[in-house]
Design an enzyme around this catalytic site. Sequence first.
Site: not given
Ligand code: NAD
Length: 485
Positions: A51, A149, A179, A183, A217, A236, A241, A332
């Site tokens: 977005r 996830k 992920h 591994k 962790e 979680d 996992h 954690k």
């Molecule tokens: P984040 O909030 O940092 O990023 C979200 C992204 O989605 C941004 O790029 C935002 O612009 C985009 N977005 C939000 N609403 C939108 C819309 N309506 N249209 C288009 N784009 C939109 O989140 P994140 O930490 O990157 O996590 C993303 C997913 O991955 C989540 O489901 C999270 O649970 C999962 N996840 C994250 C991690 C991590 O380490 N960050 C690990 C495992 C899983």
Amino acid sequence: MVSRIIPVDPFDLVVFGGTGDLARRKILPALFRRFCAGQMERGTRIIGAARTEMDDVAYRAFIAEALIEFNEGKGGCEPGKIKEFQKILSYVTLDARGELGWSELSEKMHPGRVRAFYFSVGPSLFGDLALRLHQYGMADSDTRIVVEKPFGRDLETARALNKSLADHFDESQIYRIDHYLGKETVQNLMAIRFGNMLFEPLWNSQYVDHIQITVAETVGVGGRGDYYDRSGAMRDMVQNHLMQLLCLIAMEPPSHFDPDAVRDEKLKVIRALGEVDPKDIVRGQYLADDEKPGYLEHVENPRSLTESFIALKLDVVNWRWSGTPFYLRTGKRLKSRTSEIAVVFKETPHNIFDDDNDRHRNILTIRLQPNEGIDLDVTIKEPGPGGMRLVDVPLDMTFSEALGPEGEDIPDAYERLIMDVVRGNQTLFMRGDEVEAAWAWTDPLIAAWEKGATKPIPYDSGSSGPEEALALMHRDGRKWRDLRI
Ligand code: NAD
């Protein structure tokens, strides 16, 4: 030993959520390393879509910063490579819930080549993305989608998510990522079990005393407090996992190493999980220490009943495992960052040596982190004169040492998994029915403690979790392996 690089045909990868934390920290750095390794053929394109308003130039600069921050010194990437990598990057400002950006994205697609869409956004957007990919003509048979996830928070929500994807995609196009499965060691677990004659005959309750799976962790919930407090360690970590690790340890040999044969066997394990006695579950919440706040302060919810630690004992009720308990724990703010599976074999039936030691047992330890590798504790004679004293020593197979200099040749989990998506190999991805079966097992346990409003037990930060978790094993005459620092 240098890993063999087999280039993949040019592909298009769209990262929805391409400006998010996961994209910056994991997905783009992983792609960059594969690029540096020479695995991407000329013509491959990576398109960020989110977005946030940005153009191609700004996105390239944004990703270059992320690569410098998260990729330093890894994967043999020379500094000059970032500029080359930037050339395959572009960006589309797009709204998953509206029409913004979709025509632009569909015009960018090249027909007749693999296209993968990585849903790196919250699960509430999965259905919208699937629908719009379909509406804008991007959901054909060359398309693969990758979802992150959490895949639901219970059976009902997981079913709804599965349905929202299945409305537009066949199961063979859906890659649910965990992920842990990417591994090196986890895959080696299958190689060790099914590629050697040595272990499989012993891999049952006749020879295995018990199995421990630990994912510890040192970090707390950090900035994810709001999400975490609605989730907890069971949802979680255990439901996905730890459950996946358990499946790989406990499953029967599949007839072939192909995606559905492996996943059929994993599913049978989940379906064979027995009921868990509430006394075999210990839930905890970390306390503050001198420097950092405790769980309740972290999530800003003084009445929270969500667990940041869980230990449980469970049974896989089938012919192979009847009588061999599985102990799982994750939490954690624990003493060390350790993920490992320990297969603890039974003691020798009789000690022929007149040493003072107890009887000895072998332990096969599969270390996921740190220092990925596999140890086998064997009993040998203590060196030197002075009679037949026995000592247990590890036969160590640390992959970074055995397979390459400082682990540089071992791709990380995201690298491997994304390349598997491009190659169309689903073996290391969860199938929809697996995810649902895992929730079906998890839901009643969560419902029971939520109904009883059971309060998690406080534990010291930097410890091994609540004392009660230690007691869970002591009462069976067993003990957890130390969380090594
Ligand atoms: P984040 O909030 O940092 O990023 C979200 C992204 O989605 C941004 O790029 C935002 O612009 C985009 N977005 C939000 N609403 C939108 C819309 N309506 N249209 C288009 N784009 C939109 O989140 P994140 O930490 O990157 O996590 C993303 C997913 O991955 C989540 O489901 C999270 O649970 C999962 N996840 C994250 C991690 C991590 O380490 N960050 C690990 C495992 C899983």
